[in-house]
Write an enzyme that holds these catalytic residues in place. Structure first.
Site, mmCIF file in Angstrom:
data_model
loop_
_atom_site.group_PDB
_atom_site.id
_atom_site.type_symbol
_atom_site.label_atom_id
_atom_site.label_comp_id
_atom_site.label_asym_id
_atom_site.label_seq_id
_atom_site.Cartn_x
_atom_site.Cartn_y
_atom_site.Cartn_z
ATOM 1 N N ASP A 67 -41.406 18.061 78.832
ATOM 2 C CA ASP A 67 -40.635 17.232 79.745
ATOM 3 C C ASP A 67 -41.520 16.554 80.787
ATOM 4 O O ASP A 67 -41.253 15.422 81.193
ATOM 5 C CB ASP A 67 -39.574 18.083 80.448
ATOM 6 C CG ASP A 67 -38.334 18.284 79.588
ATOM 7 O OD1 ASP A 67 -38.255 17.673 78.505
ATOM 8 O OD2 ASP A 67 -37.447 19.053 79.991
ATOM 9 N N GLY A 68 -42.591 17.237 81.234
ATOM 10 C CA GLY A 68 -43.486 16.638 82.217
ATOM 11 C C GLY A 68 -44.149 15.381 81.689
ATOM 12 O O GLY A 68 -44.253 14.366 82.397
ATOM 13 N N ASN A 135 -36.379 13.401 87.726
ATOM 14 C CA ASN A 135 -35.795 14.728 87.865
ATOM 15 C C ASN A 135 -35.366 14.987 89.299
ATOM 16 O O ASN A 135 -34.192 15.124 89.589
ATOM 17 C CB ASN A 135 -36.795 15.814 87.437
ATOM 18 C CG ASN A 135 -36.505 16.344 86.051
ATOM 19 O OD1 ASN A 135 -35.615 15.870 85.366
ATOM 20 N ND2 ASN A 135 -37.269 17.327 85.637
ATOM 21 N N ASP A 136 -36.353 15.052 90.193
ATOM 22 C CA ASP A 136 -36.002 15.453 91.556
ATOM 23 C C ASP A 136 -37.108 15.122 92.548
ATOM 24 O O ASP A 136 -38.250 14.813 92.173
ATOM 25 C CB ASP A 136 -35.698 16.959 91.614
ATOM 26 C CG ASP A 136 -36.778 17.829 90.973
ATOM 27 O OD1 ASP A 136 -37.970 17.484 91.082
ATOM 28 O OD2 ASP A 136 -36.431 18.846 90.354
ATOM 29 N N ARG A 163 -32.071 24.671 106.723
ATOM 30 C CA ARG A 163 -33.192 25.531 107.111
ATOM 31 C C ARG A 163 -33.347 26.598 106.039
ATOM 32 O O ARG A 163 -32.431 27.385 105.784
ATOM 33 C CB ARG A 163 -32.963 26.178 108.470
ATOM 34 C CG ARG A 163 -34.134 27.052 108.936
ATOM 35 C CD ARG A 163 -34.021 27.424 110.401
ATOM 36 N NE ARG A 163 -35.081 28.344 110.779
ATOM 37 C CZ ARG A 163 -34.909 29.640 111.045
ATOM 38 N NH1 ARG A 163 -33.688 30.165 110.979
ATOM 39 N NH2 ARG A 163 -35.921 30.411 111.356
ATOM 40 N N ASP A 165 -36.224 27.668 102.378
ATOM 41 C CA ASP A 165 -37.522 27.540 101.697
ATOM 42 C C ASP A 165 -37.807 26.119 101.245
ATOM 43 O O ASP A 165 -38.963 25.691 101.197
ATOM 44 C CB ASP A 165 -37.572 28.472 100.485
ATOM 45 C CG ASP A 165 -37.800 29.919 100.873
ATOM 46 O OD1 ASP A 165 -38.018 30.189 102.077
ATOM 47 O OD2 ASP A 165 -37.750 30.790 99.982
ATOM 48 N N THR A 176 -30.651 20.131 85.775
ATOM 49 C CA THR A 176 -30.886 21.353 84.994
ATOM 50 C C THR A 176 -32.242 21.980 85.291
ATOM 51 O O THR A 176 -32.614 22.961 84.650
ATOM 52 C CB THR A 176 -30.793 21.057 83.479
ATOM 53 O OG1 THR A 176 -31.755 20.051 83.143
ATOM 54 C CG2 THR A 176 -29.404 20.583 83.092
ATOM 55 N N ALA A 177 -32.981 21.416 86.254
ATOM 56 C CA ALA A 177 -34.320 21.928 86.571
ATOM 57 C C ALA A 177 -34.263 22.789 87.839
ATOM 58 O O ALA A 177 -33.519 23.757 87.900
ATOM 59 C CB ALA A 177 -35.296 20.759 86.699
#
Length: 298
Positions: A67-68, A135-136, A163, A165, A176-177
């Site tokens: 996918d990358g 993706n994001d 607030r 991580d 879906t990731a």
């Protein structure tokens, strides 16, 4: 179409798939192009071009990786979308559809016109060198200490703050990731939407927020926030300091993905999502399958 472009995984051996594409291209008198950064990984007969010329001259792209690799190929085509076929040399792979063994048959179907085009939107990001995310976009801690704290503004209206991580802004494709791993919803590929999801929230907004494709999302780094590292599709894209703003919008129909069977692809994706929820590794899952039924354990 008179030129096929190859986008290769940076480390995996994809020689057999390259040879398959070259044989197909010779039979159809097609040019095969690659980026000059891959000059040591492609055989004679492949034309090497700088990335800008590569993106300008290809009529279609075959992405050999996971996918990358597929996401990298899609980002290259934003200014000039062309069909992209993904061949899975990775692991699960939600975007890629074809295995290396299926590639000859897939190319024959493409030549016969037996495919459809799946249009994908992307996130267009300001203030960063990596401008497009299929993706994001993730705002996470630059170090191991402290927490990310950002204010959310949508179309100029303040929604509240996060607030925790990290904060993930995801497309339907990227839902879906990381978004899914953080407890966010899976968005239908046909939806014109994006989702903002907090990761390990400590205070502020604690649930995902689903927004429309025409919304303009701004995340402003709060005074108490730790330094933030931004990733776009898993690629480091820059840092944000206190007071900095990151704005993102959806760019519709930014890329074209080749689908040989949309139904089969959707079924495989559902199975892969189910596998992600199982508390077993792949080799442990294989142990549950009778030896006589096992095939291609790798």
């Amino acid at each position: 179409m008179d030129a096929i472009g190859l986008v290769l995984h940076p480390t995996k051996l994809v020689d057999k798939s390259v040879d398959t594409v070259l044989a197909f291209a010779r039979a159809g008198s097609l040019r095969v192009l690659a980026r000059d950064t891959d000059r040591d990984r492609v055989p004679d007969g492949v034309e090497l071009l700088p990335e800008a010329r590569f993106a300008a001259e290809v009529g279609a792209i075959i992405a050999l990786g996971g996918d990358g690799t597929m996401l990298g190929a899609l980002r290259m085509t934003v200014g000039r979308p062309v069909p992209v076929l993904g061949v899975n040399h990775g692991h699960l792979g939600f975007l890629v559809e074809v295995t290396p063994a299926e590639l000859p048959g897939a190319l024959a179907k493409v030549a016969a016109g037996e495919f459809t085009i799946e249009h994908h939107s992307c996130l267009e990001v300001g203030q960063l060198p990596v401008k497009y995310g299929f993706n994001d976009v993730v705002l996470g801690r630059a170090g191991r200490s402290g927490t990310v704290s950002v204010d959310l503004t949508v179309n100029g209206q303040r929604y509240g703050y996060y607030r925790g991580d990290a904060v993930v802004v995801a497309t339907p494709t990227g839902s879906t990731a990381y978004n899914y791993a953080a407890g966010g919803p899976v968005l239908s590929p046909s939806s014109r939407a994006m989702v903002v999801t907090p990761v390990a929230p400590m205070s502020g907004i604690s649930r995902p927020v689903v927004l429309g494709a025409s919304d303009r999302v701004t995340l402003t780094v709060a005074a108490e926030s730790a330094p933030i590292a931004v990733e776009v599709d898993g690629t480091p894209a820059g840092d944000l300091e206190r007071g900095d703003r990151l704005t993102t919008t959806m760019r519709p129909d930014a890329a074209q993905v080749v689908r040989l069977s949309a139904t089969d692809h959707a079924n495989r994706s559902r199975i892969k999502l189910s596998l992600l929820d199982l508390p077993l590794r792949r080799d442990q899952l294989l142990e549950l399958i009778p030896a006589a039924l096992r095939r291609n354990p790798d």
